[in-house]
Design a protein around this motif. Structure first.
Motif, PDB file in Angstrom:
ATOM      1  N   ILE A 169      45.058  48.010  39.704  1.00 28.19           N
ATOM      2  CA  ILE A 169      45.514  48.257  38.336  1.00 28.19           C
ATOM      3  C   ILE A 169      46.997  48.569  38.416  1.00 28.19           C
ATOM      4  CG2 ILE A 169      45.226  49.647  36.254  1.00 28.19           C
ATOM      5  CD1 ILE A 169      42.375  50.295  37.217  1.00 28.19           C
ATOM      6  N   GLY A 170      47.806  47.599  38.100  1.00 28.91           N
ATOM      7  CA  GLY A 170      49.246  47.747  38.230  1.00 28.91           C
ATOM      8  C   GLY A 170      49.798  48.855  37.357  1.00 28.91           C
ATOM      9  N   ALA A 171      50.880  49.479  37.822  1.00 32.15           N
ATOM     10  CA  ALA A 171      51.484  50.584  37.084  1.00 32.15           C
ATOM     11  C   ALA A 171      51.898  50.168  35.677  1.00 32.15           C
ATOM     12  CB  ALA A 171      52.691  51.110  37.863  1.00 32.15           C
ATOM     13  N   GLU A 172      52.237  48.878  35.510  1.00 33.39           N
ATOM     14  CA  GLU A 172      52.668  48.421  34.183  1.00 33.39           C
ATOM     15  C   GLU A 172      51.532  48.436  33.169  1.00 33.39           C
ATOM     16  OE1 GLU A 172      50.992  44.857  36.252  1.00 33.39           O
ATOM     17  OE2 GLU A 172      52.302  46.541  36.813  1.00 33.39           O
ATOM     18  N   ARG A 173      50.287  48.527  33.649  1.00 31.98           N
ATOM     19  CA  ARG A 173      49.144  48.561  32.736  1.00 31.98           C
ATOM     20  C   ARG A 173      48.603  49.964  32.500  1.00 31.98           C
ATOM     21  NH1 ARG A 173      44.707  44.886  34.967  1.00 31.98           N
ATOM     22  NH2 ARG A 173      45.755  45.141  36.969  1.00 31.98           N
ATOM     23  N   THR A 174      49.172  50.952  33.148  1.00 31.64           N
ATOM     24  CA  THR A 174      48.625  52.304  33.064  1.00 31.64           C
ATOM     25  C   THR A 174      48.669  52.846  31.636  1.00 31.64           C
ATOM     26  OG1 THR A 174      49.230  52.780  35.352  1.00 31.64           O
ATOM     27  CG2 THR A 174      48.836  54.667  33.902  1.00 31.64           C
ATOM     28  N   ALA A 175      49.779  52.666  30.958  1.00 31.24           N
ATOM     29  CA  ALA A 175      49.902  53.207  29.592  1.00 31.24           C
ATOM     30  C   ALA A 175      48.873  52.568  28.658  1.00 31.24           C
ATOM     31  CB  ALA A 175      51.316  52.973  29.057  1.00 31.24           C
ATOM     32  N   ASP A 176      48.682  51.249  28.774  1.00 32.89           N
ATOM     33  CA  ASP A 176      47.682  50.572  27.942  1.00 32.89           C
ATOM     34  C   ASP A 176      46.272  51.040  28.291  1.00 32.89           C
ATOM     35  OD1 ASP A 176      49.636  49.132  26.656  1.00 32.89           O
ATOM     36  OD2 ASP A 176      49.384  47.336  27.887  1.00 32.89           O
ATOM     37  N   LEU A 177      46.019  51.264  29.569  1.00 34.11           N
ATOM     38  CA  LEU A 177      44.706  51.734  30.003  1.00 34.11           C
ATOM     39  C   LEU A 177      44.415  53.120  29.444  1.00 34.11           C
ATOM     40  CD1 LEU A 177      42.154  51.496  31.739  1.00 34.11           C
ATOM     41  CD2 LEU A 177      43.494  52.358  33.678  1.00 34.11           C
ATOM     42  N   ILE A 178      45.381  54.019  29.512  1.00 33.18           N
ATOM     43  CA  ILE A 178      45.178  55.377  28.994  1.00 33.18           C
ATOM     44  C   ILE A 178      44.973  55.343  27.485  1.00 33.18           C
ATOM     45  CG2 ILE A 178      46.221  57.652  28.737  1.00 33.18           C
ATOM     46  CD1 ILE A 178      45.254  56.898  31.579  1.00 33.18           C
ATOM     47  N   ALA A 179      45.735  54.505  26.789  1.00 39.94           N
ATOM     48  CA  ALA A 179      45.570  54.394  25.337  1.00 39.94           C
ATOM     49  C   ALA A 179      44.183  53.873  24.984  1.00 39.94           C
ATOM     50  CB  ALA A 179      46.654  53.477  24.760  1.00 39.94           C
ATOM     51  N   TYR A 180      43.713  52.861  25.737  1.00 31.06           N
ATOM     52  CA  TYR A 180      42.359  52.333  25.513  1.00 31.06           C
ATOM     53  C   TYR A 180      41.322  53.416  25.778  1.00 31.06           C
ATOM     54  CZ  TYR A 180      38.030  49.766  26.307  1.00 31.06           C
ATOM     55  OH  TYR A 180      36.722  49.335  26.255  1.00 31.06           O
ATOM     56  N   ARG A 181      41.489  54.128  26.890  1.00 32.70           N
ATOM     57  CA  ARG A 181      40.542  55.186  27.239  1.00 32.70           C
ATOM     58  C   ARG A 181      40.431  56.218  26.130  1.00 32.70           C
ATOM     59  NH1 ARG A 181      42.629  59.521  31.319  1.00 32.70           N
ATOM     60  NH2 ARG A 181      43.616  60.111  29.344  1.00 32.70           N
ATOM     61  N   ASN A 182      41.565  56.693  25.635  1.00 29.49           N
ATOM     62  CA  ASN A 182      41.543  57.730  24.606  1.00 29.49           C
ATOM     63  C   ASN A 182      40.918  57.224  23.316  1.00 29.49           C
ATOM     64  OD1 ASN A 182      42.810  59.351  26.468  1.00 29.49           O
ATOM     65  ND2 ASN A 182      44.854  59.123  25.588  1.00 29.49           N
ATOM     66  N   ARG A 183      41.245  55.989  22.944  1.00 29.75           N
ATOM     67  CA  ARG A 183      40.669  55.401  21.734  1.00 29.75           C
ATOM     68  C   ARG A 183      39.165  55.222  21.881  1.00 29.75           C
ATOM     69  NH1 ARG A 183      43.778  51.521  21.724  1.00 29.75           N
ATOM     70  NH2 ARG A 183      42.455  49.775  22.394  1.00 29.75           N
ATOM     71  N   ALA A 184      38.727  54.773  23.071  1.00 34.74           N
ATOM     72  CA  ALA A 184      37.298  54.564  23.311  1.00 34.74           C
ATOM     73  C   ALA A 184      36.528  55.870  23.231  1.00 34.74           C
ATOM     74  CB  ALA A 184      37.107  53.914  24.684  1.00 34.74           C
TER      75      ALA A 184
END
Length: 336
Positions: A285-300
């Motif tokens: 999971i590349g560092a460039e995707r971390t912010a999108d992943l955290i946003a998805y996690r919180n929304r989910a």
């Protein structure tokens, strides 16, 4: 799935649910059982059950019409499988019963028909012993209840023709399910993980650490809350594999063997692969995707909490039991 000919042998709770899934996907589905009377009775039950699910808003409005148009009961196993391109065996979980059914299925089916078994515990290689041309045989393990659980384990045995795997994957995907390939090993993946959790939960009860009710509450409101969205490796990568390694060390002060640090975890930590914070861990999971992943996690998680609040508590405990109540979502409208 129009034009697909599918047979389901064993039309009880699991087999019937699998038949519903394929029929609603517009495949032509034939069910068979120990007698034509049982098959017809289960056909009637499936139509009635489909209507109940439509009325409850669980199935689409046209589900009854699809099931009536696409599902039929056969007079025998042989009749059911004669023209089928894919056959799912879903008879009771006993080796002798499955062997008998699979022998009849494979003798009567077309030579190129693919045969799957819905077994949850029996090694596929053991079942393959009863199948003519076993290269067209594999495990296709739906979960209970089949109409509503999306995951399906695909388990080839050592003699399975690899070419049939993508065919079955496409077939199952067309019915709205998600597949994962699993090697033929005791417990496969689903039950090995499920029973490992259950075993540790019973240990906690027997040690007097917590009650069964409280353990269920902890599981469904903490790490279990994450599981609809992320598997154990994604969760570990987000938490930090260095943190996991430290926690294993802590657990080892009481249970050095039971909670020995996995060799793969030690290797990743030693290599500086701590998970999302370093860009790689068990998953890439590349560092460039971390912010999108955290946003998805919180929304989910926010949407899951709202869903649970809307559903209310499961009818397990007394409705007045505060332990079974769900908290009001902290942020009204969060994650929209």
């Amino acid at each position: 799935m129009s034009g697909q000919q599918i047979a389901v042998v064993g039309s009880g709770y699991m087999g019937g649910g699998i038949a519903q899934v394929f029929a609603m996907a517009n495949a032509s589905v034939t069910i068979a059982d120990v007698s034509p009377e049982v098959a017809r009775a289960n056909y009637d039950r499936l139509v009635a059950e489909t209507r109940e699910f439509v009325d409850a808003g669980l199935f689409p409005a046209d589900a009854v019409e699809l099931v009536r148009a696409n599902l039929r009961a056969a007079e025998s196993i042989e009749q059911a499988v004669a023209d089928a391109q894919f056959i799912e065996e879903a008879v009771p979980e006993r080796l002798d019963i499955k062997h008998a059914a699979l022998a009849r299925i494979s003798a009567a089916a077309a030579p190129d028909a693919i045969i799957g078994s819905n077994t949850s515990t029996i090694l596929i290689g053991s079942l393959a012993e009863a199948v003519e041309r076993p290269e067209r045989f594999l495990g296709v393990h739906f979960s209970n209840p089949a109409p509503f659980i999306p995951g399906v384990e695909l388990i080839p045995h050592s003699g399975t023709d690899p070419a049939i795997l993508p065919v079955v994957e496409d077939l199952v995907a067309a019915a709205g399910k998600e597949t994962a390939r699993v090697k033929d090993a005791t417990g496969f993946v689903l039950n090995r993980l499920q029973y490992a959790l259950f075993h540790e939960a019973t240990q906690l009860v027997e040690e007097g650490v917590a009650s069964a009710d409280d353990i269920d509450t902890i599981v469904r409101t903490t790490f279990g809350f994450r599981l609809p969205f992320f598997g154990p490796f994604a969760i570990a990568d987000m938490a930090g594999l260095d943190v996991y390694s430290f926690c294993y060390t802590s657990l080892q002060t009481k249970w050095p063997e039971r909670f020995a640090t996995p060799a793969s975890l030690s290797a990743l930590v030693e290599a500086g692969r701590f998970g999302t914070k370093t860009g790689a861990g068990y998953l890439e999971i590349g560092a460039e995707r971390t912010a999108d992943l955290i946003a998805y996690r919180n929304r989910a998680y926010a949407q899951m909490q709202r869903l649970l609040y809307e559903l209310g508590p499961a009818p397990i405990a007394d409705p007045g039991d505060e332990q079974q109540r769900f908290a009001t979502p902290a942020t009204e409208g969060a994650g929209q």
